[in-house]
Each structure stands twice: as structure tokens, then as C-alpha cells.
Design a protein around this motif. Structure first.
Motif, short mmCIF file in Angstrom:
data_model
loop_
_atom_site.label_atom_id
_atom_site.label_comp_id
_atom_site.label_asym_id
_atom_site.label_seq_id
_atom_site.Cartn_x
_atom_site.Cartn_y
_atom_site.Cartn_z
N ARG A 340 5.05 2.59 -10.75
CA ARG A 340 3.97 1.66 -11.05
C ARG A 340 2.90 1.66 -9.97
O ARG A 340 1.70 1.56 -10.27
CB ARG A 340 4.53 0.24 -11.20
CG ARG A 340 5.55 0.05 -12.31
CD ARG A 340 4.92 0.19 -13.68
NE ARG A 340 5.77 -0.35 -14.73
CZ ARG A 340 6.64 0.35 -15.43
NH1 ARG A 340 6.77 1.65 -15.21
NH2 ARG A 340 7.39 -0.22 -16.37
N VAL A 341 3.28 1.77 -8.70
CA VAL A 341 2.28 1.73 -7.63
C VAL A 341 1.32 2.92 -7.72
O VAL A 341 0.09 2.73 -7.64
CB VAL A 341 2.95 1.64 -6.25
CG1 VAL A 341 1.92 1.88 -5.14
CG2 VAL A 341 3.61 0.27 -6.08
N PRO A 342 1.78 4.16 -7.90
CA PRO A 342 0.82 5.26 -8.09
C PRO A 342 -0.10 5.03 -9.29
O PRO A 342 -1.29 5.38 -9.23
CB PRO A 342 1.73 6.47 -8.30
CG PRO A 342 2.98 6.14 -7.56
CD PRO A 342 3.17 4.67 -7.77
N ALA A 343 0.44 4.41 -10.36
CA ALA A 343 -0.41 4.13 -11.52
C ALA A 343 -1.46 3.08 -11.18
O ALA A 343 -2.61 3.16 -11.65
CB ALA A 343 0.46 3.65 -12.69
N LEU A 344 -1.10 2.09 -10.37
CA LEU A 344 -2.08 1.10 -9.92
C LEU A 344 -3.17 1.75 -9.08
O LEU A 344 -4.36 1.42 -9.21
CB LEU A 344 -1.38 0.00 -9.12
CG LEU A 344 -0.66 -1.07 -9.92
CD1 LEU A 344 0.24 -1.91 -9.01
CD2 LEU A 344 -1.66 -1.98 -10.64
N ALA A 345 -2.77 2.66 -8.21
CA ALA A 345 -3.75 3.35 -7.38
C ALA A 345 -4.75 4.10 -8.24
O ALA A 345 -5.97 4.09 -7.99
CB ALA A 345 -3.05 4.30 -6.42
N GLU A 346 -4.27 4.74 -9.29
CA GLU A 346 -5.16 5.46 -10.20
C GLU A 346 -6.08 4.49 -10.94
O GLU A 346 -7.25 4.81 -11.18
CB GLU A 346 -4.32 6.26 -11.19
CG GLU A 346 -3.56 7.42 -10.55
CD GLU A 346 -2.61 8.10 -11.50
OE1 GLU A 346 -2.56 7.68 -12.68
OE2 GLU A 346 -1.90 9.04 -11.08
N ARG A 347 -5.57 3.30 -11.27
CA ARG A 347 -6.43 2.31 -11.91
C ARG A 347 -7.54 1.87 -10.97
O ARG A 347 -8.70 1.71 -11.37
CB ARG A 347 -5.62 1.09 -12.36
CG ARG A 347 -6.48 0.09 -13.11
CD ARG A 347 -5.83 -1.24 -13.35
NE ARG A 347 -6.79 -2.14 -13.98
CZ ARG A 347 -6.69 -3.47 -13.98
NH1 ARG A 347 -5.67 -4.06 -13.39
NH2 ARG A 347 -7.61 -4.20 -14.57
N GLY A 348 -7.20 1.66 -9.70
CA GLY A 348 -8.22 1.29 -8.72
C GLY A 348 -9.31 2.34 -8.62
O GLY A 348 -10.49 2.00 -8.54
N ILE A 349 -8.93 3.59 -8.66
CA ILE A 349 -9.91 4.67 -8.62
C ILE A 349 -10.80 4.64 -9.87
O ILE A 349 -12.02 4.83 -9.79
CB ILE A 349 -9.22 6.04 -8.49
CG1 ILE A 349 -8.46 6.13 -7.16
CG2 ILE A 349 -10.23 7.17 -8.62
CD1 ILE A 349 -9.33 6.02 -5.94
#
Length: 358
Positions: A340-349
């Protein structure tokens, strides 16, 4: 006594010591029961029945924590200070830093009965007028928080509002660093470093100052059963401070769903029922907040505030993941943070690149 004891529960509370404390503070009671609230994801929440009194105990999770995280006495100070304001908060009871009772700082407040909109929309809320009012009550209460004079309620010693947003980026970067000490061995998240660098470069030069909740969103408030629906209490003040009110709005907006949004990347934390056309849109919530507070939320800074919210959420998720890896958590969501955290990082980008507009 509680009948749901287990190893993790026993790490949260010494029932005999707590009973002795409650008797000294509140007087004797024939009934005593403690139950762990399973829905929280940060500080631990325990429901305590002491005679006819229904209480809530808030304490940090067991084990090591990141610096400045899980400060329940700070949370108590804010809830207690806001008792006589227009901000709806639960009645406070007492707080203590005596670790001999439950093994940590903790505080007690009265339990407020009502509905928290978390996993789904209750049938009783599936009404156009109720849906509209849920959104307006949510943002109006946030506006009430932002109109409190911290000095007038004794909260002027908390926080340093100048350069708040810049320090938020720095602080949550440090929280990530604490988590990465353990989690980086499992998998790196380079997108978070990239997001942190973008945020550091795009902090608004100037911002308003005021009281900030720090975790204001739909499932941290409680609605009563009467109609028209009324927001009865705001919870989870552990990150409250004096700072930039726009950061609260950006955090709330990062959880609020519009019809055109992509699927949420952390299903355990974000639901999508508010994407129904009866609910206000994010843009409408922003306009109402601006009208209620007299403050502005500039379009040119929207990406920063919502991306900061996602960055903070990713940092929290990575901290959760570290706690899981160290065996200091009993929450089925925590191991899911590996993905989930890598997916959140991608959302932030995506937000900073304009792919998820307001």
C-alpha cells in the motif's frame, strides 16, 4: 472483567491496576469491563465500563514509537481545552503519565454514542438531505476548529505556526527515516524520496496560522441519530497543534472521493460512498470552507496540500509496517502496507503531476 484477553490485549492494560486507579479517581463500581476497539490504526482505544459510566481510554501502542508520535497527553490537552468552545469534543475525565497503571501515558474521556461513517454508508444515511448535510457539517466543523483562538483556550504554547508546512515536510521525512530503518530491508520506496523532494521545493512561502487538528477526516468524527443529522464529536487529536489550517483541509480532501476519481489505493482507509452525487464535491467543500473561515485555498497550492497529505499517510503506513515487522501490532492492515505504501507514493506523484485534480 474483559473476556477478550490475549497476549496483545495484556500488553495494553493491567486490569487490576486500572481498576485500582479508577476506584481512586471515580469511586467504587460493581461492574468493570474493558474492550479493545478494533477500528483504530494509530493510538489504541479501549472501551471501559465502570459501573454506569461508559468511558474511553486512549493510550499509545506498545513497543518503540517514532519521536513525537502517539502523544496522548497532548491529545488530552487539546480535547480538554476545547470543552467550552463551538468545536464538539467528548467530555474529558482525567489523564496520567503514571506508567505503572497500563504501561504508558493514557487519558480517559466519556463515551459519546453515535455513528462513525467508516466502511460503508449506513442505510439511515442514504438520503439526499442527510448526505448533503454530512458533507457540510464535516467542513463547517473544520471551520470552527480553524476559528478558535489558541491563546483564548490556553493552547498558545503548542506548536510553532511559522514555517509550519516546511517543517511538516521535514518532520514526516524523519518519520519515514525511522520506519525505513527496519522496512528498507523488505523493499525500498524511492518514489517517496522523490515526492519529499518535490514538497520541499514547493512549500507555500506564506500561509495562514491557527489551530490545526492534524488528522481531520470523515471517520474521525461522529454523527448523532437525530435529523437533521448533527456532528456530535471530533476524535483523534494526537497530531493537533498550531500551524497552517490549509493543511487540515488538504488532508480532509485527500480522503474525500469524487465521482471521477480512480480507485483508492488503500481500501482499508478510504471508502468511496461519498462519490454519490448527493454528497458535496471537493470543490464545493473548499468553497464552503473559504466562506466560513474567510481564508483562501489557492488553486496554485492545492497540489502541495493534497500531496503533503498523501506523503504523511504514506509515512504513517510505513510506520505501521515497521511495527508489524517488529511484532508490536495486532492489526491486519499493517502487513498490507508492504504494497500500500508504494501505491500511495505513486498517488502522490500523480497529484503533483496534475493527474488527480481537485
Amino acid at each position: 472483567m474483559a473476556d477478550d484477553r490475549g497476549e496483545y490485549f495484556d500488553r495494553l492494560v493491567d486490569l487490576d491496576a486500572l481498576a485500582e486507579f479508577l476506584e481512586a479517581e471515580l469511586g467504587p463500581a460493581e461492574e468493570f469491563e474493558v474492550r479493545r476497539h478494533e477500528q483504530g490504526h494509530s493510538n489504541e482505544t479501549l472501551f471501559v465500563d465502570w459501573g454506569e459510566r461508559e468511558l474511553v481510554l486512549r493510550r499509545p501502542p506498545p513497543g518503540s514509537t517514532a519521536e513525537t508520535a502517539h502523544d496522548v497527553l497532548r491529545e488530552y490537552a487539546f480535547v480538554d481545552a476545547l470543552q467550552d468552545t463551538a468545536v464538539p469534543v467528548p467530555p474529558t475525565v482525567t489523564a496520567t503519565d503514571d506508567h505503572s497503571i497500563v504501561g504508558s501515558d493514557f487519558y480517559l474521556m466519556e463515551r459519546v454514542e453515535g455513528t462513525v461513517l467508516r466502511d460503508r454508508e449506513p442505510e439511515s444515511f442514504a438520503d439526499p438531505d442527510v448526505r448533503e448535510r454530512v458533507g457540510t457539517q464535516l467542513v463547517d466543523t473544520l471551520a470552527e476548529i480553524h476559528q478558535v483562538d489558541p491563546a483564548a483556550v490556553g493552547l498558545d504554547e503548542f506548536g510553532h505556526p511559522t514555517d509550519y508546512t516546511e517543517r511538516q515536510v521535514e518532520r514526516w521525512g524523519k518519520q519515514l527515516g525511522w520506519a525505513f530503518q527496519v522496512t528498507a530491508e523488505e523493499r525500498p520506496v524511492p518514489e517517496l524520496e522523490r515526492l519529499g523532494e518535490w514538497l520541499a521545493e514547493h512549500c507555500p512561502a506564506n500561509h495562514p496560522e491557527g489551530l490545526v487538528h492534524g488528522d481531520y477526516k470523515l471517520d474521525n468524527v461522529l454523527f448523532g441519530p437525530d435529523r437533521p443529522v448533527e456532528l456530535l464529536a471530533v476524535f483523534d487529536w494526537e497530531m493537533a497543534t498550531r500551524g497552517d489550517p490549509r493543511s487540515d483541509l488538504g488532508w480532509m480532501l485527500s480522503y474525500w472521493r469524487d465521482r471521477t476519481d480512480p480507485d483508492p489505493v488503500v481500501e482499508e482507509l478510504v471508502t468511496d460512498f461519498m462519490a454519490h452525487p448527493d454528497y458535496p464535491t471537493r470543490r464545493e467543500l473548499v468553497e464552503r470552507w473559504e466562506d466560513r473561515t474567510g481564508l483562501d485555498y489557492p488553486d496554485e497550492h492545492d497540489q502541495f496540500y493534497r500531496a503533503l497529505a498523501v506523503y504523511k499517510l504514506a509515512a504513517l503506513g510505513e510506520m505501521f509496517y515497521r511495527r508489524y515487522l517488529e511484532g508490536n501490532a495486532d492489526n491486519p492492515m499493517y502487513p498490507k502496507m508492504e504494497e500500500r505504501v508504494p501505491a500511495l507514493a505513486e498517488r502522490g506523484i500523480r497529484i503533483v503531476e496534475g493527474e488527480e485534480p481537485l
